[in-house]
Design an enzyme around this catalytic site. Sequence first.
Site, short mmCIF file in Angstrom:
data_model
loop_
_atom_site.label_atom_id
_atom_site.label_comp_id
_atom_site.label_asym_id
_atom_site.label_seq_id
_atom_site.Cartn_x
_atom_site.Cartn_y
_atom_site.Cartn_z
N ASP A 1 0.85 -1.19 0.00
CA ASP A 1 0.00 0.00 0.00
C ASP A 1 0.89 1.25 0.00
O ASP A 1 1.56 1.53 0.99
CB ASP A 1 -0.89 -0.05 1.27
CG ASP A 1 -1.73 1.21 1.42
OD1 ASP A 1 -1.80 2.00 0.45
OD2 ASP A 1 -2.30 1.39 2.51
N ASP B 1 -4.09 3.90 2.43
CA ASP B 1 -5.55 3.72 2.53
C ASP B 1 -5.93 2.29 2.93
O ASP B 1 -7.12 1.95 2.99
CB ASP B 1 -6.25 4.12 1.22
CG ASP B 1 -5.93 3.17 0.08
OD1 ASP B 1 -5.09 2.25 0.25
OD2 ASP B 1 -6.51 3.34 -1.02
N ASP C 1 -5.78 -9.90 -15.94
CA ASP C 1 -6.90 -10.81 -15.82
C ASP C 1 -7.98 -10.37 -16.81
O ASP C 1 -8.30 -9.18 -16.89
CB ASP C 1 -7.46 -10.73 -14.39
CG ASP C 1 -7.62 -12.08 -13.75
OD1 ASP C 1 -8.48 -12.85 -14.23
OD2 ASP C 1 -6.90 -12.36 -12.79
N ASP D 1 -10.20 -15.55 -16.93
CA ASP D 1 -11.04 -15.99 -15.83
C ASP D 1 -12.14 -16.94 -16.32
O ASP D 1 -12.86 -16.62 -17.28
CB ASP D 1 -11.69 -14.74 -15.21
CG ASP D 1 -12.32 -15.01 -13.87
OD1 ASP D 1 -11.61 -15.47 -12.96
OD2 ASP D 1 -13.53 -14.76 -13.73
N GLU E 1 -8.28 -20.13 -17.22
CA GLU E 1 -8.74 -20.79 -16.00
C GLU E 1 -9.88 -21.71 -16.41
O GLU E 1 -10.93 -21.24 -16.85
CB GLU E 1 -9.21 -19.76 -14.98
CG GLU E 1 -9.57 -20.42 -13.66
CD GLU E 1 -10.41 -19.54 -12.75
OE1 GLU E 1 -10.28 -19.67 -11.52
OE2 GLU E 1 -11.20 -18.73 -13.25
N HIS F 1 -4.89 -16.90 -5.48
CA HIS F 1 -5.74 -16.06 -4.64
C HIS F 1 -7.06 -16.74 -4.26
O HIS F 1 -7.81 -16.21 -3.46
CB HIS F 1 -6.04 -14.74 -5.36
CG HIS F 1 -6.84 -14.96 -6.60
ND1 HIS F 1 -6.35 -15.63 -7.70
CD2 HIS F 1 -8.12 -14.63 -6.91
CE1 HIS F 1 -7.28 -15.70 -8.63
NE2 HIS F 1 -8.37 -15.11 -8.18
N ASP F 2 -7.36 -17.89 -4.87
CA ASP F 2 -8.59 -18.62 -4.54
C ASP F 2 -8.33 -19.85 -3.69
O ASP F 2 -9.28 -20.55 -3.32
CB ASP F 2 -9.28 -19.10 -5.82
CG ASP F 2 -9.82 -17.97 -6.67
OD1 ASP F 2 -10.22 -16.93 -6.11
OD2 ASP F 2 -9.84 -18.12 -7.91
C1 GLC Z 1 -12.23 -16.98 -10.82
C2 GLC Z 1 -11.40 -16.08 -9.95
C3 GLC Z 1 -12.10 -15.86 -8.66
C4 GLC Z 1 -13.43 -15.20 -8.95
C5 GLC Z 1 -14.24 -15.98 -9.97
C6 GLC Z 1 -15.36 -15.16 -10.52
O1 GLC Z 1 -12.37 -18.24 -10.29
O2 GLC Z 1 -10.12 -16.62 -9.80
O3 GLC Z 1 -11.36 -15.12 -7.75
O4 GLC Z 1 -14.17 -15.06 -7.78
O5 GLC Z 1 -13.47 -16.39 -11.07
O6 GLC Z 1 -14.88 -14.19 -11.39
#
Ligand code: GLC
Length: 537
Positions: free
Chosen positions: A21, A25, A98, A194, A245, A309-310
């Site tokens: 950051d 914020d 992304d 995504d 993905e 991140h998931d």
């Molecule tokens: C993908 C992303 C995830 C998001 C989902 C909906 O799985 O990695 O973080 O919530 O798509 O866009």
Amino acid sequence: MNKTWWKEAVVYQVYWRSYYDSNGDGYGDLEGVYQKLDYIQSLGVDVLWLNPCYDSPDVDNGYDISDYRSIMPKAGTMATFDKLLSAVHDRGMKLIMDLVVNHTSDQHSWFKESRSAIDNPKRDYYIWRKETNNWRSYFAPSTWTYDDTTGEYYFHSFSKEQPDLNWENEKVRQEIYAMMRFWLDKGIDGFRMDVINLLAKLPGFPNAENPTDISYLGNNPGIHEYLQEMHDKVLKHYDAFTVGEIPFVSPEDGLLYVGEGRDELNTMFHFEVCDYMAHWDMQRFKQIQARWYEGLWGKGWNSQFLNNHDHTRVVTRFGNDAEYREQSATCFATLIHTLPGMPYVYQGEEIGMTGIRFSSIDEYNDISMKNKYAEEVGKGRDPEEVLKELQHLSRDNSRTPMQWNDSPQGGFTEGKPWIAVNPNYANINVEQALSDPNSIFYYYKKLIELRKRNEVTVYGSFTTYLDEHDQIYAYTRTLGDESWLVLLNISEQHATISVADCGVEKLGEIVISNYAGRNNQEKVMELQPYEAVVYRV
Ligand code: GLC
């Protein structure tokens, strides 16, 4: 097999809101990423993948986009984005963004228009029906939400704030392609796409026999036509790298997305490990790797990752984040960087950051976890029990701020962080890692360097040994005269193996190892907990 830059690359994923950051914020921002580029570069990675930083009401941390062509104020401005992009390029690295085009935010102007009237010209940008079916969405009990204004339901694979675009509509596709060109013309190097296999919907939306298996959401008729069109209209005109993905996919289907000559995607993430293997399962992992190698090798390119991140951080989910944190972190790193496919490093993985256990649901932010919690508690279940059940795989496990040093908030922010910093920042942080030559960080750096100098790690064929062994994963990578033997003890117990059982007469030099004291004269070896060693043979 043809050689390309991206097959040889290592990707570093930057979840910018939790990186650094720069303005106090409480949110990481693009300026913060810019300021940390020397650090990222020092790891030796080639590509940065930036999670969505487009304008968004942020219901799903940027995966609900309200304007594809502007930057979310929390992240910064377009000027900062441009500065970041050129600084990444100046360092010889690449930047991928992304691409979230299965759905938008319900605050996108397209959706606002679409929901306003049945005869609105944008009505057909989304999927509206008078009737629903029994499908579950990722983040909600139903894929359908009723909208009062016109008395119809709209379709959403994720939360109700993330309505799915109607890809059958040619105008939608043209808008998306134009938006992709906008970013590629700025000079970005490609996209992480995504849930890209969700674009096409199952015709007629038939009820599912088992609605909890939500695989009906993906891989539907028309998906390959859309991706080939996207390639034809956009991607082929740029030297763009793409990684899709792709949940719910077998190697056979995976090849349809990434097969060389199919003109769809370069590579993909499948989720057989991260979505379906809650805890480490050696036999299952070996079988998954074997099937994907068999299915893709020589025909299409795979990717390797154990967290993002998931998905809960690898040491916490699959390794041991206490006694064997360093050993398990480096053991899994060796695995990911020596298996066939492109390795991904998720920020903080390179210093062995761990997952978290917040004591109350209020401290969590993840919409997926929060919605599930509300649903289960709503059925009358004990809130404590539900919380416990959801903690292990909560996406917030990997979203806590990057730990830079032992100052308050781990040096992430001078303000109040949007999500709590893991209290272990005093011991686990970048400053500490950089000052210790034996740290996890330097182990990653060495693995990445090895990849740069040894094509065998990229293009070498893959042969496994000791397949029945529950602790040891043993395999060779071979290219021409060069062959490496990888030995991993993915367990907390010692394990004894004979080198001859790995098809090897005599070990050559050690390429990398995470315990001191190994040598190459041994015929029978006792591997320590989470020991990893790679030999030339
Ligand atoms: C993908 C992303 C995830 C998001 C989902 C909906 O799985 O990695 O973080 O919530 O798509 O866009």
